[in-house]
Design an enzyme around this catalytic site. Sequence first.
Site, PDB file in Angstrom:
ATOM      1  N   LYS A  13       0.829  -1.225   0.000  1.00 12.64           N
ATOM      2  CA  LYS A  13       0.000   0.000   0.000  1.00 12.64           C
ATOM      3  C   LYS A  13       0.855   1.262   0.000  1.00 12.64           C
ATOM      4  O   LYS A  13       0.529   2.219  -0.702  1.00 12.64           O
ATOM      5  CB  LYS A  13      -0.921  -0.021   1.218  1.00 12.64           C
ATOM      6  CG  LYS A  13      -1.671   1.286   1.453  1.00 12.64           C
ATOM      7  CD  LYS A  13      -2.735   1.113   2.499  1.00 12.64           C
ATOM      8  CE  LYS A  13      -2.173   0.746   3.861  1.00 12.64           C
ATOM      9  NZ  LYS A  13      -1.532   1.851   4.589  1.00 12.64           N
ATOM     10  N   ARG A  88      -9.730   3.483   9.790  1.00 17.88           N
ATOM     11  CA  ARG A  88      -9.228   2.158  10.107  1.00 17.88           C
ATOM     12  C   ARG A  88     -10.329   1.280  10.680  1.00 17.88           C
ATOM     13  O   ARG A  88     -10.139   0.110  10.935  1.00 17.88           O
ATOM     14  CB  ARG A  88      -8.132   2.324  11.145  1.00 17.88           C
ATOM     15  CG  ARG A  88      -7.114   1.251  11.207  1.00 17.88           C
ATOM     16  CD  ARG A  88      -5.872   1.655  10.477  1.00 17.88           C
ATOM     17  NE  ARG A  88      -4.668   1.074  11.011  1.00 17.88           N
ATOM     18  CZ  ARG A  88      -3.453   1.506  10.665  1.00 17.88           C
ATOM     19  NH1 ARG A  88      -3.326   2.502   9.838  1.00 17.88           N
ATOM     20  NH2 ARG A  88      -2.400   0.916  11.138  1.00 17.88           N
ATOM     21  N   ARG A 127      10.332  -9.904   4.157  1.00 19.38           N
ATOM     22  CA  ARG A 127      11.017  -8.654   3.809  1.00 19.38           C
ATOM     23  C   ARG A 127      12.431  -8.621   4.401  1.00 19.38           C
ATOM     24  O   ARG A 127      12.633  -8.957   5.555  1.00 19.38           O
ATOM     25  CB  ARG A 127      10.175  -7.513   4.403  1.00 19.38           C
ATOM     26  CG  ARG A 127      10.431  -6.172   3.862  1.00 19.38           C
ATOM     27  CD  ARG A 127       9.182  -5.346   3.859  1.00 19.38           C
ATOM     28  NE  ARG A 127       8.544  -5.213   5.183  1.00 19.38           N
ATOM     29  CZ  ARG A 127       7.392  -4.585   5.374  1.00 19.38           C
ATOM     30  NH1 ARG A 127       6.747  -4.064   4.364  1.00 19.38           N
ATOM     31  NH2 ARG A 127       6.879  -4.490   6.578  1.00 19.38           N
TER      32      ARG A 127
HETATM   33  P1  AMP Z   1       0.758   2.394  10.687  1.00 15.75           P
HETATM   34  O1  AMP Z   1       2.020   3.151  10.472  1.00 15.75           O
HETATM   35  O2  AMP Z   1      -0.304   2.752   9.694  1.00 15.75           O
HETATM   36  O3  AMP Z   1       0.970   0.904  10.795  1.00 15.75           O
HETATM   37  O4  AMP Z   1       0.172   2.876  12.105  1.00 15.75           O
HETATM   38  C1  AMP Z   1       0.918   2.727  13.276  1.00 15.75           C
HETATM   39  C2  AMP Z   1       0.009   2.788  14.489  1.00 15.75           C
HETATM   40  O5  AMP Z   1      -0.620   4.067  14.566  1.00 15.75           O
HETATM   41  C3  AMP Z   1      -1.148   1.794  14.480  1.00 15.75           C
HETATM   42  O6  AMP Z   1      -0.761   0.530  14.947  1.00 15.75           O
HETATM   43  C4  AMP Z   1      -2.133   2.485  15.439  1.00 15.75           C
HETATM   44  O7  AMP Z   1      -1.743   2.322  16.784  1.00 15.75           O
HETATM   45  C5  AMP Z   1      -1.940   3.932  15.068  1.00 15.75           C
HETATM   46  N1  AMP Z   1      -2.900   4.341  14.009  1.00 15.75           N
HETATM   47  C6  AMP Z   1      -2.626   4.567  12.701  1.00 15.75           C
HETATM   48  N2  AMP Z   1      -3.742   4.914  12.037  1.00 15.75           N
HETATM   49  C7  AMP Z   1      -4.747   4.908  12.938  1.00 15.75           C
HETATM   50  C8  AMP Z   1      -6.150   5.169  12.882  1.00 15.75           C
HETATM   51  N3  AMP Z   1      -6.764   5.515  11.730  1.00 15.75           N
HETATM   52  N4  AMP Z   1      -6.868   5.073  14.030  1.00 15.75           N
HETATM   53  C9  AMP Z   1      -6.285   4.746  15.190  1.00 15.75           C
HETATM   54  N5  AMP Z   1      -4.970   4.455  15.303  1.00 15.75           N
HETATM   55  C10 AMP Z   1      -4.213   4.543  14.216  1.00 15.75           C
END
Ligand code: AMP
Length: 223
Positions: A13, A88, A127
Site C-alpha cells: 500500500k 481504520r 522482507r
Molecule cells: P501504521 O504506520 O499505519 O501501521 O500505524 C501505526 C500505528 O498508529 C497503528 O498501529 C495504530 O496504533 C496507530 N494508528 C494509525 N492509524 C490509525 C487510525 N486511523 N486510528 C487509530 N490508530 C491509528
Amino acid sequence: MNILIFGPNGSGKGTQGAIVQKKYGVPHIETGVIFRQNIAGGTDLGKQAKAFIDKGELVPDDITIPMILNRIKEADCSKGWLLDGFPRNLAQAEAMYEALTKENIPLNYVIEIELAREIAKKRIMGRRLCANDNNHPNNIYIDATKPAEKDGKFVCRVCGGELSTRADDQDEGAIDKRHNIYYDANTGTMAAINYFKERATVIGVDGGPGVTEVSEELLKKLG
Ligand code: AMP
C-alpha cells in the site's frame, strides 16, 4: 482529487500510495506517520497516542478522528488529499463520510489493494533490508524481488549488500494483531471498506502480482 487508500500491512500500500500521490500531486497523509512525528516531537498528542501504538492497538477515535478532519483542511490540501491509514474502522468511516457530506466535500475514489491474509503475512516476514540502500527491495517469498545468494547466504539482489530483518516484521503476534483489525468485517477496516462500497467509487486491485503490475492495473482503473 480526494482519495482513500486501503490495503493490509504487507500489500504494498505504501508503494502504491506514493505512485497515486505522484499522479495527482496531492499530499499523501499517513495517519501512522503523523502519530510517529508527534511522538518524536514530544507533543501532547504524541504522548496520548504512544501507549496505544506501542501495544499495537488503535489510538482512540476521539483523538484520531478530529486530528484527521483538521489535517485535511490545511492549506496544502486545497487541491485534495490521499489518506492512508484512515479510516481504520467502521466508526471512523462513518464519522469521515458524515463530515464530508456535511461540508460538501466529494470523495472521488476509494482504492482497495486486495490481498489474502496469509500472503500478506508471508510478505511481511519475508522482507529483508539492504545495509547499503533502503530502496533496494528484497523479499525471500517474492520471486520478483528474491535476494541473490552468496556462499549459501542471502544478499541484496541489487548490490550484493548484507541483508537484515526488521524486528517488528518478525513479530508474528504484532502482525496478527494488526491483521485482526484490518480483516475484521464487523467493525474493523474491512467493515469501513464495505461501508464505502455502498457510498463511493471503490477501485479494487489485486495486490498479488509485483509492484509494477499492481500499479499498472491501478493507474488503468483510475483512468
Ligand atoms: P501504521 O504506520 O499505519 O501501521 O500505524 C501505526 C500505528 O498508529 C497503528 O498501529 C495504530 O496504533 C496507530 N494508528 C494509525 N492509524 C490509525 C487510525 N486511523 N486510528 C487509530 N490508530 C491509528
